[in-house]
Design a protein around this motif. Structure first.
Motif, PDB file in Angstrom:
ATOM      1  N   TYR A  97      42.200  40.653  38.282  1.00  0.00           N
ATOM      2  CA  TYR A  97      41.294  40.461  37.139  1.00  0.00           C
ATOM      3  C   TYR A  97      39.878  40.110  37.602  1.00  0.00           C
ATOM      4  O   TYR A  97      39.677  39.319  38.515  1.00  0.00           O
ATOM      5  CB  TYR A  97      41.824  39.337  36.243  1.00  0.00           C
ATOM      6  N   GLY A  98      38.891  40.743  36.972  1.00  0.00           N
ATOM      7  CA  GLY A  98      37.495  40.450  37.252  1.00  0.00           C
ATOM      8  C   GLY A  98      36.886  41.270  38.374  1.00  0.00           C
ATOM      9  O   GLY A  98      35.685  41.165  38.633  1.00  0.00           O
ATOM     10  N   ARG A  99      37.670  42.128  39.019  1.00  0.00           N
ATOM     11  CA  ARG A  99      37.119  42.922  40.127  1.00  0.00           C
ATOM     12  C   ARG A  99      36.278  44.077  39.587  1.00  0.00           C
ATOM     13  O   ARG A  99      36.459  44.539  38.460  1.00  0.00           O
ATOM     14  CB  ARG A  99      38.245  43.434  41.019  1.00  0.00           C
ATOM     15  N   ALA A 100      35.383  44.557  40.417  1.00  0.00           N
ATOM     16  CA  ALA A 100      34.486  45.633  39.995  1.00  0.00           C
ATOM     17  C   ALA A 100      35.160  46.989  40.046  1.00  0.00           C
ATOM     18  O   ALA A 100      34.874  47.875  39.249  1.00  0.00           O
ATOM     19  CB  ALA A 100      33.246  45.628  40.884  1.00  0.00           C
ATOM     20  N   SER A 101      36.074  47.186  41.007  1.00  0.00           N
ATOM     21  CA  SER A 101      36.716  48.486  41.193  1.00  0.00           C
ATOM     22  C   SER A 101      37.895  48.660  40.241  1.00  0.00           C
ATOM     23  O   SER A 101      38.568  47.694  39.885  1.00  0.00           O
ATOM     24  CB  SER A 101      37.200  48.616  42.637  1.00  0.00           C
ATOM     25  N   ALA A 113      36.387  39.824  47.372  1.00  0.00           N
ATOM     26  CA  ALA A 113      36.860  39.427  46.050  1.00  0.00           C
ATOM     27  C   ALA A 113      36.281  40.337  44.972  1.00  0.00           C
ATOM     28  O   ALA A 113      36.928  40.586  43.952  1.00  0.00           O
ATOM     29  CB  ALA A 113      36.494  37.969  45.771  1.00  0.00           C
ATOM     30  N   LYS A 114      35.081  40.844  45.193  1.00  0.00           N
ATOM     31  CA  LYS A 114      34.457  41.721  44.201  1.00  0.00           C
ATOM     32  C   LYS A 114      35.265  43.007  44.027  1.00  0.00           C
ATOM     33  O   LYS A 114      35.339  43.554  42.928  1.00  0.00           O
ATOM     34  CB  LYS A 114      33.030  42.060  44.626  1.00  0.00           C
ATOM     35  N   ALA A 316      35.866  29.728  46.544  1.00  0.00           N
ATOM     36  CA  ALA A 316      35.311  29.842  47.895  1.00  0.00           C
ATOM     37  C   ALA A 316      35.405  31.262  48.440  1.00  0.00           C
ATOM     38  O   ALA A 316      34.534  31.696  49.204  1.00  0.00           O
ATOM     39  CB  ALA A 316      36.027  28.872  48.830  1.00  0.00           C
ATOM     40  N   VAL A 317      36.460  32.016  48.069  1.00  0.00           N
ATOM     41  CA  VAL A 317      36.591  33.374  48.608  1.00  0.00           C
ATOM     42  C   VAL A 317      35.457  34.276  48.126  1.00  0.00           C
ATOM     43  O   VAL A 317      35.146  35.287  48.762  1.00  0.00           O
ATOM     44  CB  VAL A 317      37.967  34.005  48.249  1.00  0.00           C
ATOM     45  N   LYS A 318      34.818  33.918  47.012  1.00  0.00           N
ATOM     46  CA  LYS A 318      33.695  34.706  46.505  1.00  0.00           C
ATOM     47  C   LYS A 318      32.355  34.180  47.011  1.00  0.00           C
ATOM     48  O   LYS A 318      31.395  34.945  47.146  1.00  0.00           O
ATOM     49  CB  LYS A 318      33.716  34.714  44.974  1.00  0.00           C
TER      50      LYS A 318
END
Length: 362
Positions: A97-101, A113-114, A316-318
Motif C-alpha cells: 500500500y502507498g507504493r508508486a508502482s 519503499a517508494k 525509517a525505511v523511507k
C-alpha cells in the motif's frame, strides 16, 4: 499545501469521531451504503459468483477488521521468523500500500519503499524471507511461487481480500483503541461487522489496556461477548523496543539515554500516539510530527534542528536515503504468548492438509 492541510484536518475530524462515544453524525447517512456493498461482496464470493484462487501451499492471512495501525506488520514478522525456525520455506505477499508502482515486484536489497511499499520492505529487511507485492494477493503469490519452492505463504494484511483462498486467519486488534465507536465505515473504523472476528482461527490483542481510552477499553471488552469458539487461538501482544538505531551510522543506544531530553517524535503510521507514548514512557519530552499512514516522506519533512529525531522502523525505511546524523529509529519485537506463533503456523498447515485430503478423496 493548503489542500493537503484541509485533507489532514478532515481526516483528524473523522478519526476523532471514530474513537469517541458518538460518530460524526453526517457520516451515518453513508454507512448503510457501505454495509450493503460489503455484505453483497462477501456473499458473492461465498456463492462463487466472484472467482477465487487457491495456492498450492498453505496461506496464512494476518489482518484486522478496523482501519489504522493495529500491529499487523510486527506480528507478520514474528510469524515469519517462527515459520523459519520450524524449518519452513516461507514467503510473504502484500499489496504494498502507498507504493508508486502498480507492477508486480519481488522485494530485494535494492528495492525502495517508494516502489514496493514500506511494510513489505521492512518485512524483507527484518526476515530476509522472499516478499512479493502486487495489486492482487493472488498475483503476488503466483509470482513468488514461480520463482522458488515454498512451504507457506503469509499475507501481510488482506483479511478482506477474498479472491485469495486462505487456510487460516489471524486477526489483530488494537488493545488501546479497541473497535472505536463500534460503527462500520465511514461512521466508524470497522471495515467489517464486529462479528467477523468469530470466523478467524486466531486473535491477537496488541498492547491490551496499556494506553486504552474509555472507548477503546469498552469496545475491546466486547471481544469476550462475541462468543468466540473455544478452538480459537488467542494471545496478547506487546511490542518491545528499548534501543534506538542511528539511520546514518548504524550505532545503537538505549532509549533510556534520551531521558530528560527534548526530542522530535516523527510518525507516519496508523496510530502514532502509541509510538509517542513509548518515548514519553522513557522520560523524553516530545515534539510530535504526525503524518498520514504510509506518508511518502521527502527531505523537507525532516526538521533541521539540534534535537534528535526519533521515528518508527516503518518510517525509517523511507527516510533513510536522506536522513541526517540526528535521525534514529526504534526497532520493536512482538512478544506473544508462549507457543502461540507456532500454533498459528501449524493451524494453517493442518487446515491446508485437511482440505487437500478432502479434495483428493475419490
Amino acid at each position: 499545501m493548503a489542500h493537503a492541510k484541509q485533507q489532514s484536518t478532515l481526516q483528524r475530524l473523522i478519526e476523532s469521531g471514530w474513537y469517541s462515544e458518538q460518530p460524526v453524525w453526517w457520516l451515518l447517512w453513508l454507512q448503510p451504503l457501505y454495509v450493503i456493498i460489503i455484505w453483497l461482496r462477501r456473499g458473492a464470493y461465498r456463492l462463487g459468483l466472484f472467482s477465487t484462487w487457491r495456492a498450492p501451499v498453505p496461506v496464512l492471512v494476518v489482518g484486522n477488521i478496523s482501519i489504522g495501525g493495529t500491529g499487523k506488520t510486527p506480528l507478520t514478522i514474528a510469524l515469519v521468523k517462527q515459520a523459519q525456525a520450524m524449518g519452513l520455506r516461507v514467503g510473504v505477499i502484500s499489496r504494498g500500500y502507498g507504493r508508486a508502482s502498480k507492477d508486480i515486484e519481488l522485494v530485494s536489497a535494492d528495492s525502495t519503499a517508494k516502489r514496493v511499499g514500506d511494510e513489505p520492505l521492512l518485512i524483507f529487511q527484518r526476515t530476509q524471507a522472499p516478499v512479493a507485492v502486487a495489486e492482487t494477493r493472488a498475483a503476488a503469490a503466483q509470482q513468488l511461487l514461480s520463482q522458488q519452492a515454498l512451504d507457506l505463504l503469509i499475507t501481510d494484511d488482506g483479511l478482506q481480500h477474498y479472491a485469495l483462498v486462505r487456510d487460516a486467519e489471524c486477526v489483530v486488534i488494537d488493545g488501546a483503541r479497541g473497535f472505536g465507536n463500534g460503527w462500520q465505515l465511514p461512521a466508524g473504523p470497522l471495515r467489517e461487522p464486529l462479528g467477523r472476528v468469530v470466523d478467524a482461527d486466531a486473535v491477537v490483542v496488541n498492547q491490551r489496556n496499556e494506553t486504552a481510552n474509555r472507548v477503546g477499553s469498552g469496545a475491546c471488552a466486547r471481544l469476550e461477548q462475541l462468543g468466540l469458539p473455544e478452538s480459537m487461538l488467542r494471545s496478547d501482544m506487546h511490542l518491545l523496543g528499548d534501543t534506538a538505531v542511528n539511520l546514518v551510522t548504524g550505532i545503537t543506544r538505549p532509549l533510556a539515554s534520551f531521558a530528560g531530553q527534548s526530542i522530535t517524535a516523527l510518525a507516519g503510521i496508523g496510530n502514532p500516539e502509541a509510538f509517542y507514548q513509548v518515548l514519553r514512557g522513557h522520560g523524553m519530552r516530545t515534539h510530535c510530527l504526525s503524518f498520514a499512514d504510509h506518508h511518502d516522506f521527502v527531505a523537507s519533512d525532516l526538521p533541521l534542528n539540534e534535537q534528535a529525531v526519533l521515528m518508527t522502523e516503518k518510517d525509517a525505511v523511507k527516510i533513510a536515503p536522506f536522513a541526517h546524523e540526528n535521525c534514529w529509529y526504534v526497532p520493536v519485537e512482538a512478544e506473544l504468548a508462549e507457543g502461540f506463533a507456532a500454533q498459528v503456523v501449524q493451524k494453517a498447515i493442518d487446515n491446508f492438509a485437511q482440505y487437500s485430503r478432502v479434495s483428493n478423496h475419490p
